[in-house]
Design a protein around this motif. Structure first.
Motif, PDB file in Angstrom:
ATOM      1  N   ALA B  19       0.856  -1.182   0.000  1.00  0.00           N
ATOM      2  CA  ALA B  19       0.000   0.000   0.000  1.00  0.00           C
ATOM      3  C   ALA B  19       0.895   1.235   0.000  1.00  0.00           C
ATOM      4  O   ALA B  19       1.874   1.293   0.754  1.00  0.00           O
ATOM      5  N   THR B  20       0.563   2.213  -0.832  1.00  0.00           N
ATOM      6  CA  THR B  20       1.344   3.453  -0.901  1.00  0.00           C
ATOM      7  C   THR B  20       0.409   4.640  -0.732  1.00  0.00           C
ATOM      8  O   THR B  20      -0.537   4.823  -1.492  1.00  0.00           O
ATOM      9  N   VAL B  64       9.063   5.184   4.631  1.00  0.00           N
ATOM     10  CA  VAL B  64       8.670   6.551   4.314  1.00  0.00           C
ATOM     11  C   VAL B  64       9.758   7.188   3.468  1.00  0.00           C
ATOM     12  O   VAL B  64      10.946   7.001   3.745  1.00  0.00           O
ATOM     13  N   THR B  65       9.345   7.963   2.468  1.00  0.00           N
ATOM     14  CA  THR B  65      10.296   8.728   1.676  1.00  0.00           C
ATOM     15  C   THR B  65       9.936  10.200   1.745  1.00  0.00           C
ATOM     16  O   THR B  65       8.782  10.564   2.031  1.00  0.00           O
ATOM     17  N   PHE B  66      10.934  11.048   1.473  1.00  0.00           N
ATOM     18  CA  PHE B  66      10.755  12.494   1.539  1.00  0.00           C
ATOM     19  C   PHE B  66      11.442  13.083   0.311  1.00  0.00           C
ATOM     20  O   PHE B  66      12.665  13.027   0.201  1.00  0.00           O
ATOM     21  N   ASP B  67      10.651  13.601  -0.624  1.00  0.00           N
ATOM     22  CA  ASP B  67      11.196  14.161  -1.862  1.00  0.00           C
ATOM     23  C   ASP B  67      10.970  15.664  -1.846  1.00  0.00           C
ATOM     24  O   ASP B  67       9.853  16.129  -2.081  1.00  0.00           O
ATOM     25  N   THR B  68      12.023  16.418  -1.571  1.00  0.00           N
ATOM     26  CA  THR B  68      11.888  17.874  -1.448  1.00  0.00           C
ATOM     27  C   THR B  68      11.704  18.545  -2.814  1.00  0.00           C
ATOM     28  O   THR B  68      11.214  19.672  -2.870  1.00  0.00           O
ATOM     29  N   THR B  69      12.071  17.834  -3.877  1.00  0.00           N
ATOM     30  CA  THR B  69      11.862  18.402  -5.220  1.00  0.00           C
ATOM     31  C   THR B  69      10.392  18.311  -5.596  1.00  0.00           C
ATOM     32  O   THR B  69       9.797  19.282  -6.087  1.00  0.00           O
ATOM     33  N   LEU B  70       9.799  17.161  -5.363  1.00  0.00           N
ATOM     34  CA  LEU B  70       8.375  16.968  -5.660  1.00  0.00           C
ATOM     35  C   LEU B  70       7.477  17.509  -4.557  1.00  0.00           C
ATOM     36  O   LEU B  70       6.253  17.567  -4.735  1.00  0.00           O
ATOM     37  N   LYS B  71       8.064  17.912  -3.415  1.00  0.00           N
ATOM     38  CA  LYS B  71       7.298  18.379  -2.246  1.00  0.00           C
ATOM     39  C   LYS B  71       6.304  17.304  -1.822  1.00  0.00           C
ATOM     40  O   LYS B  71       5.085  17.536  -1.699  1.00  0.00           O
ATOM     41  N   GLN B  72       6.857  16.117  -1.592  1.00  0.00           N
ATOM     42  CA  GLN B  72       5.982  14.977  -1.354  1.00  0.00           C
ATOM     43  C   GLN B  72       6.647  13.951  -0.441  1.00  0.00           C
ATOM     44  O   GLN B  72       7.863  13.749  -0.478  1.00  0.00           O
ATOM     45  N   LEU B  74       5.986   9.815   0.609  1.00  0.00           N
ATOM     46  CA  LEU B  74       5.248   8.591   0.347  1.00  0.00           C
ATOM     47  C   LEU B  74       5.404   7.665   1.536  1.00  0.00           C
ATOM     48  O   LEU B  74       6.494   7.534   2.106  1.00  0.00           O
ATOM     49  N   PHE B  75       4.310   6.994   1.889  1.00  0.00           N
ATOM     50  CA  PHE B  75       4.278   6.053   3.016  1.00  0.00           C
ATOM     51  C   PHE B  75       3.887   4.692   2.447  1.00  0.00           C
ATOM     52  O   PHE B  75       2.825   4.565   1.828  1.00  0.00           O
ATOM     53  N   HIS B  76       4.759   3.710   2.641  1.00  0.00           N
ATOM     54  CA  HIS B  76       4.527   2.385   2.081  1.00  0.00           C
ATOM     55  C   HIS B  76       4.346   1.364   3.206  1.00  0.00           C
ATOM     56  O   HIS B  76       5.091   1.399   4.197  1.00  0.00           O
ATOM     57  N   ILE B  77       3.388   0.468   3.011  1.00  0.00           N
ATOM     58  CA  ILE B  77       3.241  -0.696   3.886  1.00  0.00           C
ATOM     59  C   ILE B  77       3.397  -1.922   2.991  1.00  0.00           C
ATOM     60  O   ILE B  77       2.564  -2.153   2.103  1.00  0.00           O
TER      61      ILE B  77
END
Lengths: 113, 110
Positions: B19-20, B64-72, B74-77
């Motif tokens: 799940a994302t 969890v990822t943190f993309d400062t370029t996309l300002k986003q 993502l949380f994955h299970i």
């Protein structure tokens, strides 16, 4: 077990009445917070306290009051000036005053009679 | 104004799949993002915190990822289970407070 206890679970308020929501923590945390949660919206900060005998207003403090006389306790009073009080109220604490890793209570659902 | 946006539609995932969930922020750059799980009628429970200088963080089946370029974020299970069904909240720091998303409801079907 350490944690945050909120009471009561359900509360009903009559017109013109003030009601007080209880929040107690035994985690020895410095910071405590009160949030309001409405359906379909993010949590909104009502008040927070970083130290005993000091507290700050959040974004929606109007119609609410708090006290922090003891480290463990942070009660919230919903006054008659709050015209739309129906919501789920959440108390939280954190070990430092950085808003990181909040521990939440189980919430109080307040409804208007 | 500063905003945190999460998908308001429920996400239905088959058990065992990944799940994302997505958290987008606008009009500012938070120093960190946090993810919480909330079950009906209960308070949120902290899951993970990721800082702006970290690209990825893991905890058991969670990532969890943190993309400062996309300002986003993502949380994955991974290997999702019906017990993972809940609402997941994203929160970002802003001026000594947290800005919260409205949450995404995740439903894992057996």
């Amino acid at each position: 077990d350490g944690g945050i206890t909120q009471s009561p679970k359900y509360l009903f308020r009559k017109e013109g009445q003030n009601v007080t929501l209880s929040c107690e923590q035994n985690l020895n945390h410095d910071a405590m917070y009160w949030y309001r949660q409405d359906p379909g919206q993010g949590l909104r900060l009502i008040y927070y306290s970083q130290i005993v005998n000091d507290f700050q207003k959040g974004d929606i403090a109007e119609g609410y009051s708090v006290s922090r006389e003891k480290k463990e306790s942070f009660p919230l009073t919903v006054t008659s000036a709050q015209k739309n009080p129906t919501a789920f109220y959440l108390c939280a604490s954190s070990i430092r005053t950085t808003n990181e890793k909040l521990f939440f209570g189980s919430g109080t659902q307040l409804s208007v009679l | 104004s500063q905003k945190i946006e999460q998908n308001s539609e429920a996400l239905n995932i088959q058990e065992g799949k990944t799940a994302t969930l997505t958290c987008n922020y606008t009009n500012y750059s938070p120093a960190y993002l946090q993810w919480y799980r909330q079950d009906p009628g209960r308070g949120p429970v902290f899951l993970l915190l990721i800082r702006e200088n970290e690209k990825e963080k893991r905890k058991e089946r969670l990532k969890v990822t943190f993309d400062t370029t996309l300002k986003q974020s993502l949380f994955h299970i991974t290997a999702s289970q019906p017990a993972d069904s809940a609402t997941y909240l994203c929160a970002a720091d802003s001026n000594y407070q947290l800005i919260w998303g409205a949450g995404t409801k995740l439903i894992i079907k057996p």
